[in-house]
Design a protein around this motif. Sequence first.
Motif, mmCIF file in Angstrom:
data_model
loop_
_atom_site.group_PDB
_atom_site.id
_atom_site.type_symbol
_atom_site.label_atom_id
_atom_site.label_comp_id
_atom_site.label_asym_id
_atom_site.label_seq_id
_atom_site.Cartn_x
_atom_site.Cartn_y
_atom_site.Cartn_z
ATOM 1 N N ASP A 1 -1.049 6.356 -2.026
ATOM 2 C CA ASP A 1 -0.804 5.327 -1.009
ATOM 3 C C ASP A 1 -2.035 5.143 -0.118
ATOM 4 O O ASP A 1 -2.442 4.013 0.167
ATOM 5 C CB ASP A 1 0.407 5.699 -0.139
ATOM 6 C CG ASP A 1 1.738 5.558 -0.873
ATOM 7 O OD1 ASP A 1 1.782 4.975 -1.973
ATOM 8 O OD2 ASP A 1 2.749 6.048 -0.317
ATOM 9 N N ARG B 1 -4.699 3.262 -1.951
ATOM 10 C CA ARG B 1 -4.400 1.831 -2.017
ATOM 11 C C ARG B 1 -4.728 1.150 -0.687
ATOM 12 O O ARG B 1 -5.284 0.055 -0.658
ATOM 13 C CB ARG B 1 -2.926 1.606 -2.368
ATOM 14 C CG ARG B 1 -2.688 1.227 -3.809
ATOM 15 C CD ARG B 1 -1.265 0.805 -4.088
ATOM 16 N NE ARG B 1 -0.265 1.803 -3.741
ATOM 17 C CZ ARG B 1 -0.012 2.902 -4.435
ATOM 18 N NH1 ARG B 1 -0.693 3.161 -5.533
ATOM 19 N NH2 ARG B 1 0.914 3.742 -4.049
ATOM 20 N N TRP C 1 0.796 -1.235 0.000
ATOM 21 C CA TRP C 1 0.000 0.000 0.000
ATOM 22 C C TRP C 1 0.824 1.279 0.000
ATOM 23 O O TRP C 1 0.359 2.291 -0.506
ATOM 24 C CB TRP C 1 -1.003 0.000 1.155
ATOM 25 C CG TRP C 1 -0.413 0.118 2.532
ATOM 26 C CD1 TRP C 1 0.020 -0.894 3.329
ATOM 27 C CD2 TRP C 1 -0.212 1.327 3.266
ATOM 28 N NE1 TRP C 1 0.489 -0.391 4.516
ATOM 29 C CE2 TRP C 1 0.351 0.962 4.508
ATOM 30 C CE3 TRP C 1 -0.451 2.680 3.000
ATOM 31 C CZ2 TRP C 1 0.681 1.898 5.482
ATOM 32 C CZ3 TRP C 1 -0.121 3.616 3.974
ATOM 33 C CH2 TRP C 1 0.433 3.223 5.190
ATOM 34 N N ALA C 2 2.029 1.276 0.529
ATOM 35 C CA ALA C 2 2.842 2.497 0.601
ATOM 36 C C ALA C 2 3.957 2.447 -0.421
ATOM 37 O O ALA C 2 5.137 2.400 -0.084
ATOM 38 C CB ALA C 2 3.394 2.685 2.020
ATOM 39 N N ARG C 3 3.578 2.468 -1.667
ATOM 40 C CA ARG C 3 4.558 2.309 -2.745
ATOM 41 C C ARG C 3 5.529 3.479 -2.845
ATOM 42 O O ARG C 3 6.578 3.362 -3.453
ATOM 43 C CB ARG C 3 3.847 2.087 -4.064
ATOM 44 C CG ARG C 3 3.050 0.807 -4.004
ATOM 45 C CD ARG C 3 2.962 0.100 -5.325
ATOM 46 N NE ARG C 3 2.194 -1.110 -5.159
ATOM 47 C CZ ARG C 3 1.075 -1.372 -5.803
ATOM 48 N NH1 ARG C 3 0.606 -0.498 -6.670
ATOM 49 N NH2 ARG C 3 0.447 -2.501 -5.599
ATOM 50 N N GLY C 4 5.161 4.610 -2.237
ATOM 51 C CA GLY C 4 6.091 5.736 -2.200
ATOM 52 C C GLY C 4 7.358 5.399 -1.440
ATOM 53 O O GLY C 4 8.393 6.035 -1.622
#
Length: 136
Positions: free
Chosen positions: A125, A128, A35-38
């Motif tokens: 994020d 997601r 979920w936190a692709r950053g």
Amino acid sequence: MNNIGKGSRHLSTHIDRTVNDVYTYASDPANLPAWARGLGESIAKIEDDWVAGFSPMGRVVITFAPRNELGVLDHDVTLPSGETVYNPVRVIASGARSEVVFTLRRRPEMSDAEFERDAAMVDADLARLKKLMESG
């Protein structure tokens, strides 16, 4: 350009799950790549550190607040340059639902475009996280 004092932005999403459900999922570092692709496409525990691999910023170390009953998901991100960025995040009750609030802090050297890019990444994020939590 000196952007000190240009402030922070609070980005949030409401999730149709309990605070406990959202906090339990989001506070597990192993779930971050979903979920936190950053922060990166993968994460691994290396000794006492969580290290994100394939991050847009390069290799970053993420240090999380200890698990708690208050919904605090704060984390420090140590960039390849050695700079550490503090990220306040909260999971709070909103009736029977949850609200996840991420405070995006503007670093002094950031241009308006860079700050907007970071805000868009955090929004993506959070979206997601919402989708994952509401579909499961």
